[in-house]
Scaffold this motif. Structure first.
Motif, PDB file in Angstrom:
ATOM      1  N   GLY A 151       0.790  -1.226   0.000  1.00 41.47           N
ATOM      2  CA  GLY A 151       0.000   0.000   0.000  1.00 41.47           C
ATOM      3  C   GLY A 151       0.822   1.276   0.000  1.00 41.47           C
ATOM      4  O   GLY A 151       0.383   2.297  -0.513  1.00 41.47           O
ATOM      5  N   TYR A 152       2.019   1.210   0.549  1.00 49.00           N
ATOM      6  CA  TYR A 152       2.711   2.460   0.803  1.00 49.00           C
ATOM      7  C   TYR A 152       4.141   2.544   0.284  1.00 49.00           C
ATOM      8  O   TYR A 152       4.895   3.411   0.708  1.00 49.00           O
ATOM      9  N   THR A 153       4.549   1.616  -0.570  1.00 49.58           N
ATOM     10  CA  THR A 153       5.893   1.779  -1.120  1.00 49.58           C
ATOM     11  C   THR A 153       5.834   1.788  -2.641  1.00 49.58           C
ATOM     12  O   THR A 153       4.881   1.299  -3.238  1.00 49.58           O
ATOM     13  N   LYS A 154       6.848   2.371  -3.231  1.00 46.42           N
ATOM     14  CA  LYS A 154       6.929   2.425  -4.684  1.00 46.42           C
ATOM     15  C   LYS A 154       6.905   1.030  -5.262  1.00 46.42           C
ATOM     16  O   LYS A 154       6.247   0.763  -6.267  1.00 46.42           O
TER      17      LYS A 154
ATOM     18  N   ARG B  91       3.364  -0.407  -5.257  1.00 45.29           N
ATOM     19  CA  ARG B  91       2.462   0.171  -6.258  1.00 45.29           C
ATOM     20  C   ARG B  91       2.856  -0.274  -7.659  1.00 45.29           C
ATOM     21  O   ARG B  91       2.018  -0.436  -8.530  1.00 45.29           O
ATOM     22  N   THR B  92       4.154  -0.454  -7.871  1.00 41.04           N
ATOM     23  CA  THR B  92       4.593  -0.947  -9.174  1.00 41.04           C
ATOM     24  C   THR B  92       4.037  -2.344  -9.420  1.00 41.04           C
ATOM     25  O   THR B  92       3.667  -2.689 -10.544  1.00 41.04           O
TER      26      THR B  92
ATOM     27  N   PHE C 280       1.173  -3.454  -8.468  1.00 38.04           N
ATOM     28  CA  PHE C 280      -0.204  -3.280  -8.946  1.00 38.04           C
ATOM     29  C   PHE C 280      -0.223  -2.793 -10.399  1.00 38.04           C
ATOM     30  O   PHE C 280      -1.030  -3.249 -11.208  1.00 38.04           O
TER      31      PHE C 280
ATOM     32  N   LEU D 299       8.302   2.643 -15.218  1.00 43.40           N
ATOM     33  CA  LEU D 299       8.452   1.914 -13.959  1.00 43.40           C
ATOM     34  C   LEU D 299       9.438   0.762 -14.156  1.00 43.40           C
ATOM     35  O   LEU D 299       9.549   0.213 -15.246  1.00 43.40           O
TER      36      LEU D 299
ATOM     37  N   GLU E 288      -3.072   8.131  -8.723  1.00 44.83           N
ATOM     38  CA  GLU E 288      -1.887   7.288  -8.752  1.00 44.83           C
ATOM     39  C   GLU E 288      -1.311   7.183 -10.156  1.00 44.83           C
ATOM     40  O   GLU E 288      -0.091   7.160 -10.338  1.00 44.83           O
TER      41      GLU E 288
ATOM     42  N   ILE F 135       4.651   6.258   0.993  1.00 45.03           N
ATOM     43  CA  ILE F 135       3.908   7.073   0.040  1.00 45.03           C
ATOM     44  C   ILE F 135       2.888   7.940   0.759  1.00 45.03           C
ATOM     45  O   ILE F 135       2.138   7.477   1.604  1.00 45.03           O
TER      46      ILE F 135
END
Ligand SMILES: Nc1ncnc2c1ncn2[C@@H]1O[C@H](COP(=O)(O)OP(=O)(O)OP(=O)(O)O)[C@@H](O)[C@H]1O
Ligand SMILES: [Mg+2]
Lengths: 336, 502
Positions: free
Chosen positions: A188-191, A194-195, A197, A211, B99, B113
């Motif tokens: 949920g909270y790191t680069k 998210r990459t 996802f 990315l 995002e 983040i």
């Protein structure tokens, strides 16, 4: 009201809400049927008994999120249990070092699978299937027979109870809970998270957006390998053995839990707390059967199979419903 | 003139079976908006992708501010200061709008983040583009036009030295385009070098300073916009001389609709979408739906194709009243609909051009009926020729075609069904000038020679004026006027849209 419902169905958390609801209903049914269900310890036991499955499911969820899969998790777990048992029984390697060794093995093996899959653009299904055979085979080569762990420190560790007031949990359960927490934060909270996802959503877009796709994919399989090894530790803490058939079919249980928890097999959608409830639902069903006493444990599989079907159909329905909604809303926005 | 920012020399790129670029030179200066022009498949997008490391180059050098650079991935290109919006929408549908704008460069707080800042800044950024939407919803909630704006927002927010926009306006309306231009001009004034690709000539003349023309992967030349008249530009793009281009521009004689009515709709509407539209379409008629984006043109067409059920009125085909409950029913009545959002709907990347063309026919005939291979080949070849689709062979995978050529395949797919009513929704967007006129002529020819009825929807007024025998003007989801024969002119349409009854 209808609008609100539409919103809910379209939201990412719908699947999660359904899963939690299902868990609550099952649990409530348990309480009504068997008095024993009331004891807090029964609830805590779900975590103790399923610690390994939770950890494996977290790992496999990462691979499902990028639209991949890792079939080798159960076999890697078995291999790690075996190596751990071997090291503790037949060598003088201290417990800490032995654990470190198997964790590194998991990481190394996961990274290798990930590298092969990504570098040569191969089907993860096939590569990890090969990895599964390889690890199972290797486990049998180390020993055909069960190796019991008698190391006093390890046995002590296995029976350690961490008191929570209303009950206790095991070391393995603590590891599982920590894994869940860390995974949820990472996703949920790191680069990196998210990459993961983004790749699951659309790999070529992710790459065009600049990315680090290659690195992330390899990392994902590495994490899955690491989780399998860690689950191996949790598993051996319960079984106190190394055995060739440990964790047989666990990859399937893990995939089922993840999907029931709201992960889409096509990638890009998934939610770690959902994953936890996916495992817990299987756990509750098993508890039911234990309380009932005469039913075969295989009934768990039957129920899980049925649930899985229902959830997959539900997901398909949601996806369709969502695309309808979005075509409607784009029209509405166009009309403004 | 500004300092030279980017120099590409002798760039080569070969794909299996196609030489996409050969020895192309390109120079971009600071504070310059530079257009890349060329027909569909000329190699514009390939040049962009070679520059930004999506494809490795087979030869040539790239220097930026005097230093040679070798980006191997879009990420490395970004690190060199090149920000790009590619031709295909390159965002992730499963992520939120915010995002999509910030992924890869998320602001962080204590190492994690910072979602609050992301959402806040994304909303602000989109606001400067006049897009006010809920940025916490996932991208798939929004239309292609909005997605395009989001991609643009992403690209202009990074502090880059070079901004590349590959057909950013192909799904935007006039107003959105102007907003984009305002921002692009501002970036230009800050000294950024901008590469802008579009098939709308007016936009090129409105915005750009220089033009580099490619043809078949080769450099034709680089020119100042001010010294290059439109006709010369087109001539250079298509490789003919100016007089030939002038001939090409002459509109074909319009068709003469017969008295037979193919389809008539009386007072049709769908709740909230369309109110009370009346229309008759004769055999051999080219009927245009004019109006601004969002005026209900597409929705009306969709009603005729059964995409949405009608909630009032009735539709008659060949005099018989019919319930068009879904597209399948409409297809059985020999209606074909080539949709506007070809970027999202339509192509199946891993099938060949031939298979993609056959698709709609196959759907119409049912999957059990086999279309003989020979016939498939013939149909595919006919379409490829008719629409001058640039392919290395009919078996080429469609995902390897240039963007414009993919669109042509979709049009071909519907043509192949031999419909009696062909609905073309914005058929010429993203298609090069030469082929644009070809498509207009094709619409007229189909009506004239085969007696087909055609519904033509386009935002380009002169295109409508040239091709249509009757125009239905829409505004606010209602029909406001019907223009025929001599009444058809841009002024009359404008008047009707503006409110004065024509
Ligand atoms: N990945 C690929 N594999 C094979 N051929 C390709 C690939 N990408 C592009 N091509 C070919 O290279 C040529 C140039 O394509 P490109 O996309 O650069 O055209 P374009 O000028 O951008 O056209 P458009 O205006 O239609 O977007 C085309 O003939 C196309 O078929
Ligand atoms: Mg292109």
């Amino acid at each position: 009201m209808k609008h609100y419902l539409n919103q809910l169905v379209a939201s990412q958390y719908f699947s999660f809400v359904v899963t939690v609801l299902l868990f609550v209903i099952l649990y409530a049914a348990g309480i009504m049927t068997y008095k024993g269900f009331m004891r807090p310890q029964v609830f805590l036991n779900l975590f103790i008994d399923n610690a390994a499955l939770i950890i494996v499911t977290v790992g496999i969820t990462f691979t499902l999120l990028i639209g991949g899969i890792d079939l080798s998790v159960g076999a890697v777990l078995a291999l790690c249990c075996m190596v751990l048992a071997y090291l503790l029984e037949f060598t003088t390697v201290p417990v800490g070092l032995a654990i470190l060794i198997i964790l590194l093995m998991g990481i190394g093996f996961g990274a290798l699978q990930g590298y092969i899959i990504t570098k040569f653009d191969l089907q993860p299904f096939i590569i990890t299937l090969a990895g599964m055979f390889f690890c199972r085979g290797l486990t049998a080569v180390i020993s055909r027979d069960t190796i019991s762990i008698t190391n006093p420190f390890y046995v002590e560790l296995a029976s350690t109870r961490i008191q929570l007031g209303v009950g206790f949990i095991s070391v393995g359960a603590v590891i599982a809970l920590l894994t869940l927490l860390i995974a949820a934060i990472v996703l949920g909270y790191t680069k990196f998270g998210r990459t993961v996802f983004a790749i699951g959503g659309n790999e070529s877009s992710a790459s065009l957006m600049g990315l680090p796709v290659f690195r992330t994919k390899v990392m994902v399989y590495t994490i899955s390998g690491f989780c399998s090894a860690l689950a191996g530790v949790a598993y051996s803490l319960i079984m106190l053995t190394g055995y060739n058939l440990h964790g047989l079919g666990m990859e399937m249980d893990a995939i089922a839990s993840s999907v029931i928890g709201g992960t889409l097999l096509t990638g890009g959608v998934g939610f770690i707390p959902g994953t936890l409830f996916g495992v817990l639902i299987q756990g509750v069903i098993l508890t039911f059967i234990t309380f009932q006493g005469t039913l075969s444990a295989w009934w768990t599989k039957i129920v899980v199979g049925a649930l899985l079907c229902v959830f997959i159909v539900m997901q398909a329905f949601i996806t369709e419903h969502k695309s309808k909604l979005s075509s409607k809303s784009s029209m509405e926005s166009a009309s403004k | 003139m500004g300092k030279v920012l980017l120099e590409m020399r002798q760039i080569d790129k070969v794909f299996p079976g196609v030489r996409a670029l050969s020895k192309v030179d390109f120079t971009l200066r600071e504070g310059e908006i530079h257009s890349l022009m060329g027909e569909n498949g000329a190699g514009k997008s390939t040049l962009v992708k070679v520059l930004t490391g999506v494809y490795p180059r087979d030869g040539g050098t790239v220097t930026m501010e005097g230093k040679e650079i070798f980006p191997r991935t879009p990420k490395e290109a970004q690190e060199c200061g090149i920000s790009t919006v590619y031709q295909e929408v390159n965002l992730c549908a499963n992520l939120t709008v915010a995002e999509n704008i910030f992924i890869g460069r998320e602001p962080r707080k204590y190492g994690f983040i910072d979602w609050k800042t992301i959402n806040h800044r994304a909303a602000e950024l989109l606001h400067t583009l006049n897009v006010d939407i809920d940025v916490t919803k996932t991208l798939d909630h929004y239309s292609v036009a909005i997605q395009q704006m989001i991609a643009i927002a992403r690209s202009i927010d990074v502090s880059a030295k070079i901004l590349i926009l590959d057909e950013p306006t192909s799904s935007l309306d006039e107003e959105e385009t102007q907003r984009l231009f305002k921002i692009v001009r501002k970036l230009k004034d800050q000294g950024m070098g901008i590469i802008f690709i579009s098939h709308f000539l007016e936009q090129i003349y409105d915005l750009c300073d220089r033009i580099t023309i490619l043809r078949n992967g080769e450099l034709v030349g680089a020119y100042d916009v001010a010294t290059l008249p439109k006709l010369d530009l087109i001539a250079k793009m298509v490789g003919k001389d100016v007089s030939a281009v002038r001939d090409m521009e002459v509109a074909a004689e319009k068709s003469q609709p017969s008295d037979e009515v193919f389809l008539s709709a009386e007072h049709i509407g769908a709740t909230g979408q369309i109110f009370d539209v009346d229309l008759k379409i004769h055999k051999g008629e080219v009927l245009g739906f004019a109006g601004l984006l969002g005026s209900g043109r597409t929705e009306t067409a969709e009603l005729l194709f059964g995409v949405h059920p009608i909630s009032q009125g009735e539709i008659k085909i060949n005099g018989k009243k019919l319930d068009l409950k879904d597209p399948m029913t409409a297809m059985e009545q020999k209606i074909a609909f080539c949709p506007e959002d070809r970027k999202v709907a339509g192509i199946i990347g891993d099938l060949s051009v031939r298979e993609n063309i056959i698709l709609a026919m196959q759907a119409k005939d049912g999957i059990l009926k086999h279309i003989p291979y020979k016939e498939q080949v013939k149909i595919a070849d006919d379409c490829i020729k008719l629409l001058s689709i640039k392919v290395s062979s009919r078996e080429q995978l469609i995902k390897n075609l240039s963007g414009g050529n993919q669109q042509k395949v979709i049009i071909a797919r519907w043509l192949a069904t031999q419909p009696e009513l062909l609905i073309l929704d914005e058929p010429t967007r993203g298609i090069d000038v030469g082929t644009k006129t070809e498509i207009q002529k094709m619409a007229v020819a189909l009506a004239k020679k085969r007696g087909m009825s055609v519904i033509f929807i386009s935002s380009e007024m002169d295109e409508m004026v040239r091709t249509c025998t009757k125009l239905i003007v829409m505004r606010d989801r209602r029909k406001v006027a019907e223009l025929e024969n001599d009444e058809i002119s841009s002024e009359n349409v404008m008047k009707a849209i503006a409110g004065g009854a024509a």
